[in-house]
Write an enzyme that holds these catalytic residues in place. Structure first.
Site, mmCIF file in Angstrom:
data_model
loop_
_atom_site.group_PDB
_atom_site.id
_atom_site.type_symbol
_atom_site.label_atom_id
_atom_site.label_comp_id
_atom_site.label_asym_id
_atom_site.label_seq_id
_atom_site.Cartn_x
_atom_site.Cartn_y
_atom_site.Cartn_z
ATOM 1 C CE1 TYR A 12 -3.307 2.847 0.791
ATOM 2 C CE2 TYR A 12 -2.689 2.690 3.107
ATOM 3 C CZ TYR A 12 -3.394 3.309 2.091
ATOM 4 O OH TYR A 12 -4.201 4.379 2.386
ATOM 5 C CB VAL A 13 2.925 2.933 2.601
ATOM 6 C CG1 VAL A 13 3.606 4.284 2.733
ATOM 7 C CG2 VAL A 13 1.799 2.805 3.619
ATOM 8 C CG PHE A 74 7.933 1.321 1.935
ATOM 9 C CD1 PHE A 74 7.299 2.343 2.612
ATOM 10 C CD2 PHE A 74 8.734 1.654 0.849
ATOM 11 C CE1 PHE A 74 7.451 3.666 2.230
ATOM 12 C CE2 PHE A 74 8.896 2.969 0.456
ATOM 13 C CZ PHE A 74 8.260 3.976 1.141
ATOM 14 C CB THR A 118 4.706 1.767 13.311
ATOM 15 O OG1 THR A 118 3.422 1.841 13.922
ATOM 16 C CG2 THR A 118 5.538 0.793 14.123
ATOM 17 C CE1 TYR A 142 4.321 -3.107 11.925
ATOM 18 C CE2 TYR A 142 2.897 -1.744 13.294
ATOM 19 C CZ TYR A 142 3.623 -1.927 12.136
ATOM 20 O OH TYR A 142 3.657 -0.938 11.187
ATOM 21 C CE LYS A 146 7.613 -1.962 10.693
ATOM 22 N NZ LYS A 146 8.102 -1.628 9.368
ATOM 23 C CG ASN A 171 -4.152 4.989 12.304
ATOM 24 O OD1 ASN A 171 -3.446 5.209 13.291
ATOM 25 N ND2 ASN A 171 -5.026 4.009 12.268
ATOM 26 N NE ARG A 280 -8.164 -4.093 16.910
ATOM 27 C CZ ARG A 280 -7.961 -3.593 15.713
ATOM 28 N NH1 ARG A 280 -8.159 -4.325 14.632
ATOM 29 N NH2 ARG A 280 -7.526 -2.364 15.546
HETATM 30 N N1 LIG Z 1 -0.390 1.156 6.717
HETATM 31 C C1 LIG Z 1 -0.184 1.807 7.858
HETATM 32 O O1 LIG Z 1 -1.113 2.414 8.425
HETATM 33 C C2 LIG Z 1 1.193 1.847 8.480
HETATM 34 C C3 LIG Z 1 1.356 2.542 9.692
HETATM 35 C C4 LIG Z 1 2.621 2.570 10.268
HETATM 36 C C5 LIG Z 1 3.694 1.973 9.643
HETATM 37 N N2 LIG Z 1 3.502 1.306 8.474
HETATM 38 C C6 LIG Z 1 4.659 0.632 7.861
HETATM 39 O O2 LIG Z 1 4.703 0.991 6.491
HETATM 40 C C7 LIG Z 1 5.201 -0.095 5.722
HETATM 41 C C8 LIG Z 1 4.223 -0.412 4.612
HETATM 42 O O3 LIG Z 1 2.950 -0.722 5.162
HETATM 43 P P1 LIG Z 1 1.747 -1.140 4.219
HETATM 44 O O4 LIG Z 1 0.495 -0.823 4.919
HETATM 45 O O5 LIG Z 1 1.996 -0.599 2.867
HETATM 46 O O6 LIG Z 1 1.920 -2.724 4.228
HETATM 47 P P2 LIG Z 1 1.672 -3.762 3.043
HETATM 48 O O7 LIG Z 1 1.483 -5.078 3.702
HETATM 49 O O8 LIG Z 1 0.621 -3.268 2.116
HETATM 50 O O9 LIG Z 1 3.060 -3.758 2.260
HETATM 51 C C9 LIG Z 1 4.182 -4.478 2.717
HETATM 52 C C10 LIG Z 1 4.855 -5.072 1.501
HETATM 53 O O10 LIG Z 1 6.038 -5.760 1.940
HETATM 54 C C11 LIG Z 1 6.117 -6.992 1.252
HETATM 55 N N3 LIG Z 1 6.876 -7.925 2.076
HETATM 56 C C12 LIG Z 1 6.539 -8.453 3.280
HETATM 57 N N4 LIG Z 1 7.495 -9.294 3.725
HETATM 58 C C13 LIG Z 1 8.473 -9.274 2.784
HETATM 59 C C14 LIG Z 1 9.724 -9.921 2.670
HETATM 60 N N5 LIG Z 1 10.179 -10.768 3.624
HETATM 61 N N6 LIG Z 1 10.478 -9.685 1.582
HETATM 62 C C15 LIG Z 1 10.031 -8.856 0.601
HETATM 63 N N7 LIG Z 1 8.861 -8.212 0.654
HETATM 64 C C16 LIG Z 1 8.081 -8.415 1.733
HETATM 65 C C17 LIG Z 1 4.683 -7.440 1.042
HETATM 66 O O11 LIG Z 1 4.529 -8.358 -0.017
HETATM 67 C C18 LIG Z 1 3.987 -6.091 0.767
HETATM 68 O O12 LIG Z 1 3.967 -5.808 -0.612
HETATM 69 C C19 LIG Z 1 5.402 -1.258 6.690
HETATM 70 O O13 LIG Z 1 6.753 -1.290 7.045
HETATM 71 C C20 LIG Z 1 4.543 -0.869 7.866
HETATM 72 O O14 LIG Z 1 5.054 -1.412 9.065
HETATM 73 C C21 LIG Z 1 2.268 1.221 7.869
#
Ligand SMILES: NC(=O)c1ccc[n+]([C@@H]2O[C@H](COP(=O)([O-])OP(=O)(O)OC[C@H]3O[C@@H](n4cnc5c(N)ncnc54)[C@H](O)[C@@H]3O)[C@@H](O)[C@H]2O)c1
Length: 332
Positions: A12-13, A74, A118, A142, A146, A171, A280
Site C-alpha cells: 500500500y504505502v 517498506f 510506526t 509489531y 520496529k 494511521n 482488542r
Molecule cells: N499502513 C499503515 O497504516 C502503516 C502505519 C505505520 C507503519 N507502516 C509501515 O509501512 C510499511 C508499509 O505498510 P503497508 O500498509 O503498505 O503494508 P503492506 O502489507 O501493504 O506492504 C508491505 C509489503 O512488503 C512486502 N513484504 C513483506 N514481507 C516481505 C519480505 N520478507 N520480503 C520482501 N517483501 C516483503 C509485502 O509483499 C507487501 O507488498 C510497513 O513497514 C509498515 O510497518 C504502515
C-alpha cells in the site's frame, strides 16, 4: 538519473511512494516477495524483483548489477492483531530478515536508508500529543520489532557512517480510483467501514466503547499516504550526510472510531450497521502525533489529510475494487 531501491513496493504505502519517486524523475527498482503485495499495485516504470529481503544471494546479485543512491524500506509484516498472536514471524521478517538485508547493503557500500517505522513503538502514550522523544514501550510485537530495527539502524549510523531517516507513521490512509488499501485480512478501520458500505461485510465492529475518551472509542491520527510519500521525497535531501533522524508522520489531530464511522456514512450516503465488541489486545486509547519536528526540519505539511477527503478517496478505491470483482465474475 538517481536510482532508488524500494522494498515492499507492491504494498500500500510503498507503491504510492514508488509512484511519487518516479514522478520526481527517480529510477525505481522494487524488491518484494509479494507475500502481502499486489503486482498490479506497482506503478508503471518501476521494475519488480520478486525477492525476499532475507535472500542474501538474490539481493547481492541485484546490487552487483545496479547502483542505488538510497534504499526506502517498506517491506514488513504489519498487521497488529496478527502480531499479538504470532510474534515469531514479526521478529523473523521485521528484524532477522531485515538484518540480513542490511548486511548485503553494507557489503555493497550503500549508506543511505529511509525506514518505515510506526507509532506502535510508543505503546500507551503518556501525553495527548506524542513527540519523537516520548518513552517507547510497545504493547505488541509489531511495535517491538520496529523499535528493535530502529535501534539496529542507529548503530549503523554510529559505526558505519550511515545516513538514516526513520519515519514513524501514524494511521496511513486514503486512496484514489487507481490505488488504495488492500490488506488480507483487512484490519484498518476505513477500508473495513467502506466494505460494509458496499455490502462486502455485514457490519462494522467497534472494538471497545469504554476507553477514557470523549465518546469511549479509540482516537487515531489519520494521515494521507500522499503526504507520507511527500515526506519520503523530502527525506532524500536529509540523507546527504551521516546521521540518525527520527520523525513522526501524523497531523496532530485525532478522530474517534465513532467519528470515522459517521464520516464514512456521510461520504458514502449509506447506512453502515455497527456492533460493539470487546477491546482488542494491544490497542492504546489514543495515538496522536506531534509532527512539529518534521514540519520544522523538512518543511513538511499534511496537505491531503483532511478526514473527509481521506474517506472520499478510499471510497473511490472501494468502488473500483467492487467494479473489478464484478467484471471478473462476468468473465468467468
Ligand atoms: N499502513 C499503515 O497504516 C502503516 C502505519 C505505520 C507503519 N507502516 C509501515 O509501512 C510499511 C508499509 O505498510 P503497508 O500498509 O503498505 O503494508 P503492506 O502489507 O501493504 O506492504 C508491505 C509489503 O512488503 C512486502 N513484504 C513483506 N514481507 C516481505 C519480505 N520478507 N520480503 C520482501 N517483501 C516483503 C509485502 O509483499 C507487501 O507488498 C510497513 O513497514 C509498515 O510497518 C504502515
Amino acid at each position: 538519473m538517481e536510482r532508488v531501491l524500494v522494498t515492499g513496493g507492491a504494498g500500500y504505502v510503498g507503491s504510492v511512494c514508488a509512484a511519487r519517486l518516479l514522478a520526481h524523475g527517480y529510477s525505481v527498482d522494487i524488491v518484494d516477495d509479494l507475500s502481502d503485495g499486489h503486482v498490479d499495485a506497482i506503478p508503471p516504470g518501476a521494475t519488480l524483483h520478486r525477492l525476499d529481503i532475507g535472500n542474501r544471494d538474490g539481493l547481492s546479485n541485484l546490487l552487483s548489477s545496479k547502483k542505488y543512491e538510497v534504499v526506502f524500506h517498506f517491506a514488513a509484516k504489519a498487521l497488529i492483531p496478527e502480531s499479538v498472536t504470532n510474534p515469531g514471524v514479526f521478529f523473523d521478517v521485521n528484524v532477522a530478515r531485515g538484518i540480513a538485508m542490511l548486511e548485503v547493503l553494507r557489503a555493497h557500500g550503500i549508506r543511505k536508508f529511509v525506514f518505515s517505522s510506526t507509532a506502535a513503538v510508543y505503546g500507551n502514550p503518556f501525553s495527548a500529543l506524542i513527540s519523537e522523544d516520548h518513552p517507547k514501550q510497545p504493547v505488541n510485537s509489531y511495535g517491538e520489532s520496529k523499535l528493535m530495527f530502529e535501534q539496529i539502524l542507529r548503530w549503523h549510523t554510529t559505526a558505519y557512517d550511515w545516513s538514516v531517516v526513520v519515519f514513524r507513521y501514524f494511521n496511513a490512509s486514503g486512496g484514489t480510483h487507481n490505488w488504495g488499501e488492500r490488506h488480507d485480512p483487512e484490519t484498518h478501520i476505513i477500508p473495513i467501514l467502506l466494505q460494509v458500505a458496499s455490502q462486502r461485510r455485514p457490519w462494522f465492529e467497534v472494538y471497545g466503547t469504554d476507553y477514557p475518551t470523549a465518546d469511549g472509542t479509540c482516537l487515531r491520527d489519520y494521515v494521507h499516504v500522499n503526504d507520507i510519500a511527500e515526506a519520503h521525497i523530502l527525506a532524500i535531501g536529509k540523507v546527504v550526510s551521516p546521521g540518525f533522524h527520527v520523525y513522526n508522520i501524523g497531523t496532530g489531530v485525532s478522530h474517534s472510531v465513532h467519528e470515522v464511522w459517521r464520516t464514512a456514512q456521510e461520504v458514502t450516503g449509506k447506512h453502515i450497521p455497527k456492533r460493539e465488541a470487546a477491546r482488542r489486545t494491544g490497542d492504546p486509547a489514543v495515538l496522536c502525533a506531534n509532527p512539529d519536528r518534521l514540519k520544522q526540519d523538512l518543511g513538511w505539511w499534511p496537505v491531503e489529510s483532511d478526514l473527509r477527503e481521506i474517506v472520499l478517496g478510499a471510497w473511490e478505491w472501494e468502488q473500483a475494487l467492487c467494479e473489478q470483482a464484478e467484471v471478473r465474475a462476468r468473465t468467468v
